[in-house]
Design a protein around this motif. Structure first.
Motif, mmCIF file in Angstrom:
data_model
loop_
_atom_site.group_PDB
_atom_site.id
_atom_site.type_symbol
_atom_site.label_atom_id
_atom_site.label_comp_id
_atom_site.label_asym_id
_atom_site.label_seq_id
_atom_site.Cartn_x
_atom_site.Cartn_y
_atom_site.Cartn_z
ATOM 1 N N ALA A 1 0.834 -1.200 0.000
ATOM 2 C CA ALA A 1 0.000 0.000 0.000
ATOM 3 C C ALA A 1 0.864 1.245 0.000
ATOM 4 C CB ALA A 1 -0.923 0.008 1.221
ATOM 5 N N ASP A 2 0.454 2.204 -0.792
ATOM 6 C CA ASP A 2 1.104 3.514 -0.819
ATOM 7 C C ASP A 2 0.075 4.553 -0.415
ATOM 8 O OD1 ASP A 2 2.609 5.594 -3.439
ATOM 9 O OD2 ASP A 2 2.318 5.900 -1.293
ATOM 10 N N PRO A 3 0.155 5.036 0.808
ATOM 11 C CA PRO A 3 -0.861 5.975 1.293
ATOM 12 C C PRO A 3 -0.584 7.437 0.969
ATOM 13 C CG PRO A 3 0.618 5.403 3.072
ATOM 14 C CD PRO A 3 1.098 4.651 1.849
ATOM 15 N N THR A 4 0.560 7.716 0.326
ATOM 16 C CA THR A 4 0.972 9.114 0.196
ATOM 17 C C THR A 4 0.967 9.655 -1.219
ATOM 18 O OG1 THR A 4 3.304 8.500 0.022
ATOM 19 C CG2 THR A 4 2.440 8.892 2.240
ATOM 20 N N SER A 5 0.861 8.781 -2.225
ATOM 21 C CA SER A 5 0.974 9.249 -3.595
ATOM 22 C C SER A 5 -0.173 8.713 -4.426
ATOM 23 C CB SER A 5 2.308 8.778 -4.186
ATOM 24 O OG SER A 5 2.364 9.060 -5.571
#
Length: 124
Positions: free
Chosen positions: A97-101
């Motif tokens: 998971a990539d929560p920032t991009s």
């Protein structure tokens, strides 16, 4: 965010499997999600990714046309449908998971959270 991948197993060449990745956390629906795999003796490689809505998807060339990534935000789950499997697809598969991009990053370093892998073995 905690991720739990499942659905791996042993399948013959040409067969299909569906991997699931269940996520905890209320913000799952905002995360870019990806699938990666790592074969013995090889580096972890990108398989597929999709954005928060599931409308934007990106695939590795090696799986394009055979694998489909999807998500159900109501169930906090992302899926990887794998069809026409080949022996070279044998690997441990990881969800991330990539929560920032909002970018569909192919680099494992772009993902902050990882689940334990699930082993997929394709016999010839």
């Amino acid at each position: 965010v905690q991720l739990q991948a499942s659905g791996g197993g042993l399948v013959q060449t040409g067969g299909s499997l569906r991997l699931s990745c269940a996520a905890s956390g209320r913000t799952f629906s905002t995360h870019v999600m990806g699938w990666f795999r790592q074969a013995p003796g090889k580096e972890r490689e990108f398989v597929a990714a999709l954005n928060y809505s599931g409308r934007r998807k990106n695939y590795a060339e090696s799986v394009q046309g055979r694998f489909v990534i999807s998500r159900d935000n109501a169930k906090n789950t992302v899926y990887l449908q794998m069809n026409s499997l080949k022996p070279e697809d044998t690997a441990v598969y990881y969800c991330a998971a990539d929560p920032t991009s909002s970018n569909l990053n192919r680099n494992p370093g772009g993902y902050s959270y990882w689940g334990r892998g699930t082993l997929v073995t394709v016999s010839s």
